[in-house]
Design a protein around this motif. Sequence first.
Motif, mmCIF file in Angstrom:
data_model
loop_
_atom_site.group_PDB
_atom_site.id
_atom_site.type_symbol
_atom_site.label_atom_id
_atom_site.label_comp_id
_atom_site.label_asym_id
_atom_site.label_seq_id
_atom_site.Cartn_x
_atom_site.Cartn_y
_atom_site.Cartn_z
ATOM 1 N N SER A 92 71.369 31.447 -3.583
ATOM 2 C CA SER A 92 71.996 31.642 -2.274
ATOM 3 C C SER A 92 71.003 31.854 -1.138
ATOM 4 O O SER A 92 71.366 31.739 0.031
ATOM 5 C CB SER A 92 72.955 32.842 -2.333
ATOM 6 O OG SER A 92 72.248 34.020 -2.677
ATOM 7 N N PRO A 117 71.496 27.827 5.654
ATOM 8 C CA PRO A 117 70.491 26.863 5.172
ATOM 9 C C PRO A 117 70.369 25.630 6.070
ATOM 10 O O PRO A 117 69.259 25.132 6.299
ATOM 11 C CB PRO A 117 71.018 26.472 3.779
ATOM 12 C CG PRO A 117 71.865 27.610 3.361
ATOM 13 C CD PRO A 117 72.504 28.116 4.620
ATOM 14 N N ILE A 126 66.623 28.636 -0.035
ATOM 15 C CA ILE A 126 66.461 27.662 1.054
ATOM 16 C C ILE A 126 66.159 28.367 2.370
ATOM 17 O O ILE A 126 65.228 28.004 3.103
ATOM 18 C CB ILE A 126 67.721 26.791 1.201
ATOM 19 C CG1 ILE A 126 67.923 25.931 -0.049
ATOM 20 C CG2 ILE A 126 67.629 25.903 2.443
ATOM 21 C CD1 ILE A 126 69.230 25.149 -0.041
ATOM 22 N N ILE A 127 66.933 29.409 2.664
ATOM 23 C CA ILE A 127 66.789 30.117 3.941
ATOM 24 C C ILE A 127 65.406 30.741 4.054
ATOM 25 O O ILE A 127 64.707 30.594 5.072
ATOM 26 C CB ILE A 127 67.877 31.211 4.085
ATOM 27 C CG1 ILE A 127 69.265 30.604 3.980
ATOM 28 C CG2 ILE A 127 67.723 31.953 5.416
ATOM 29 C CD1 ILE A 127 70.375 31.633 3.862
ATOM 30 N N THR A 179 68.515 38.833 4.508
ATOM 31 C CA THR A 179 69.147 37.615 3.998
ATOM 32 C C THR A 179 69.706 37.837 2.595
ATOM 33 O O THR A 179 70.839 37.434 2.285
ATOM 34 C CB THR A 179 68.127 36.461 3.959
ATOM 35 O OG1 THR A 179 67.633 36.227 5.279
ATOM 36 C CG2 THR A 179 68.760 35.179 3.441
#
Length: 438
Positions: A60, A262, A63-64, A161
Amino acid sequence: MILLTILFCILLLVLLVSWLKVTPFVAFLIVSITAGLLLGIPLDKVTASVQKGLGDTLSSITIIICLGAMLGKLVAESGAAQKIAEVLVNAFGVKYIQWALLIVGFIIGIPLFYNTGFVLVVPLIFSVTYKYKLPAVYIGLPMLAALSVTHGFLPPHPSPTALVAIFHANMGTTLFYGLLLAIPAVILAGPVFALALKKIPSNPLDTFIAKEIPSDKLPGATNSFLTALLPVILIMATTVYLNLDTSKGQAHRLIAFIGDAPIVMLISLIIATFTLGVRQGKTLKHLGGIYGDAAKDISLILLIIAGSGAFKQVLTDSGITQTITMLFKSMNVQPLFLGWLIAAIIRISLGSATVAGLTAAGIISSMVTHDHSINPNLMVLAIGAGSLAFSHVNDGGFWLFKEYFNLSIKDTIKSWSVMETIVSVVGLGGVLVLNLIV
């Protein structure tokens, strides 16, 4: 017995990391497996529980965090951060130079991870103090307070995050509330508190004077500001639109897709690759090297977050989450305060803000899951604030500040440690006020 088991696991984590110097990822694995065995998970299922926690957590947020690291590295390497600082310092003048540096710290702290941001802004602080003969701690602490706040409160930084994912909070709403809390926290812990620090002696080393990029090689001011702030602009703009548009039509779905964190980070990085990279004469090969270095920088943080996910999953799979929820409820303690307190205790014991926040989240996440009266966005911020409390000798940030500013331990505690605590307490106060309103 359950609370004693959790307490034992936390103490084990503290001892492994702080005393035995075990890397936090390995420490989390040891603690997770130990917790699973002590809480009665069958031997053949403990490893599966750990693996599920690792995978679910990384799926989850990877990517961020990775794209955020790449964007931050490019902002620093391209000279955009230097340009932002140059523009604001010139605009505010010497009289209000503290406020200029504070804003610089806040803006470049959004895309940059803390250690990178610290190393980047400290030479700027020293250049200003040498040029205008000003007290280094008095001038520099507000800027570092801004970096600390963005690190603890605002996505796309790793801990906030990850907490958003753990509590199933809304990224845009959390960011908006975080910005509201950040303003008073930065002002009180920065310029206001710094008034008491003018007499702290500091003789920064000449080594840390900034090696500036020539002005004609820097990107433009508009380009620098917009590119550095693009993730925030996109997240906030799409969140506002989605709250106003209730049609759920094609446009709504498109904006929801663009506003997904993302996708926001990918769009931001693609645009930055052009505006701060190709447009500035950098080759794609050179940019690839920058992004590769950024991925290396963030790898250990990702592993720590993954390890914390394993610990959370073990607690969930053991079946004790509802029991923990009932125990905490019976204490009659405000849940947001409890989240802050657990994170603060672990932070003071362990030193790492990221580990403190994620460990606290693993313990308290069951409360948010089963009690819908608790605002998950505010719980993210409460734990984030707690994870910044009283940085001292077991925290790398403490030593960075001490050595760069060439301070005694006593003066570092009087300045850095107190600043971090003010940020933490003001953050908690802001969360409790927001809880009465939203």
